[in-house]
Design an enzyme around this catalytic site. Structure first.
Site, PDB file in Angstrom:
ATOM      1  N   GLY A  60       0.841  -1.188   0.000  1.00 26.86           N
ATOM      2  CA  GLY A  60       0.000   0.000   0.000  1.00 26.86           C
ATOM      3  C   GLY A  60       0.876   1.236   0.000  1.00 26.86           C
ATOM      4  CD  GLN A  65       3.223   5.907   2.584  1.00 24.91           C
ATOM      5  OE1 GLN A  65       2.222   5.376   2.118  1.00 24.91           O
ATOM      6  NE2 GLN A  65       4.234   5.217   3.092  1.00 24.91           N
ATOM      7  CB  CYS A 108       5.063   2.391   7.276  1.00 30.40           C
ATOM      8  SG  CYS A 108       4.601   3.880   6.395  1.00 30.40           S
ATOM      9  CG  LEU A 109       6.480   1.103   1.271  1.00 31.54           C
ATOM     10  CD1 LEU A 109       6.083   1.374  -0.167  1.00 31.54           C
ATOM     11  CD2 LEU A 109       7.489  -0.024   1.343  1.00 31.54           C
ATOM     12  CG  HIS A 150      -0.868   1.467   7.159  1.00 33.14           C
ATOM     13  ND1 HIS A 150       0.027   1.061   8.124  1.00 33.14           N
ATOM     14  CD2 HIS A 150      -0.133   2.188   6.262  1.00 33.14           C
ATOM     15  CE1 HIS A 150       1.240   1.518   7.815  1.00 33.14           C
ATOM     16  NE2 HIS A 150       1.162   2.199   6.686  1.00 33.14           N
ATOM     17  CD  GLU A 151      -0.973   2.733   2.611  1.00 36.56           C
ATOM     18  OE1 GLU A 151      -0.575   3.904   2.483  1.00 36.56           O
ATOM     19  OE2 GLU A 151      -0.205   1.805   2.890  1.00 36.56           O
ATOM     20  CG  HIS A 154       0.263   7.162   5.182  1.00 37.66           C
ATOM     21  ND1 HIS A 154       1.374   7.664   5.814  1.00 37.66           N
ATOM     22  CD2 HIS A 154       0.470   5.827   5.087  1.00 37.66           C
ATOM     23  CE1 HIS A 154       2.209   6.678   6.089  1.00 37.66           C
ATOM     24  NE2 HIS A 154       1.676   5.550   5.660  1.00 37.66           N
TER      25      HIS A 154
END
Length: 189
Positions: A60, A65, A108-109, A150-151, A154
């Site tokens: 994701g 991000q 997380c990236l 989660h996304e 963001h």
């Protein structure tokens, strides 16, 4: 002819098109703006987000991000299955959450190599526009529900570490991977 989302190969690129910002970058804390018009520019952003996500072994990625302050999310929990297209959620809104509150490990990236437990509802109903601008509704549970939440965080300037309840584990993991605990903004439910 622009690349369509279905044509984005699920593979790593040596030079992904977008930079992924890391914990501590202020861009990750800005609330994302709604997309007014879904056009080729937004579709190209989704393509580049997918290429960047696949290149970083993610499932994701939210536009903030990669430094883009727009409500765009790409998700693909079927990385090994080329026949399953990724999800693109534009202007997503969670309409309801339900099921049990489940603890699951998240990463997380924007915080590479850090994995910690987070509590989230197991079911979610989300409405959004797809890459063609069509209204969609998705009712899901399990991993996909977790990734959506989660996304979506963001898009509101919230990161998963803000939801970690085990302060000792949080401090240990962040410090071990070179991140500062001062960059965590705890969310109280």
């Amino acid at each position: 002819m622009p690349t369509t989302l279905a044509q984005v190969p699920k593979q790593k690129l040596k030079n992904p098109p977008l930079k992924v910002y890391k914990l501590g970058d202020r861009v990750l804390r800005q609330p994302a703006k709604r997309v007014n018009k879904i056009n080729d520019e937004i579709r190209q952003l989704a393509v580049e987000m997918l290429q960047t996500m696949y290149s970083n072994d993610g499932i994701g990625l939210a536009a903030p991000q990669v430094g883009v302050n727009k409500q765009v999310i790409v998700i693909d929990i079927e990385l090994k299955d080329e026949t399953k297209p990724p999800l693109v959620l534009i202007n997503p809104e969670i309409k309801s959450m339900g099921g049990e509150i489940v603890v699951g490990e998240e990463g997380c990236l924007s915080i590479p190599e850090v994995f910690l437990d987070v509590q989230r509802p197991d079911e979610v109903t989300v409405v959004y526009r797809d890459e063609e601008g069509r209204p969609q509704k998705l009712v899901t549970n399990g991993l996909l529900a977790r990734v959506i939440q989660h996304e979506m965080d963001h898009l509101n300037g919230v990161m998963f570490v803000d939801r970690v309840q085990n302060a000792t584990a949080l401090t240990k993991e962040l410090t071990k991977h070179g991140f500062s605990v001062k960059d965590v903004e705890s969310v109280k439910e």
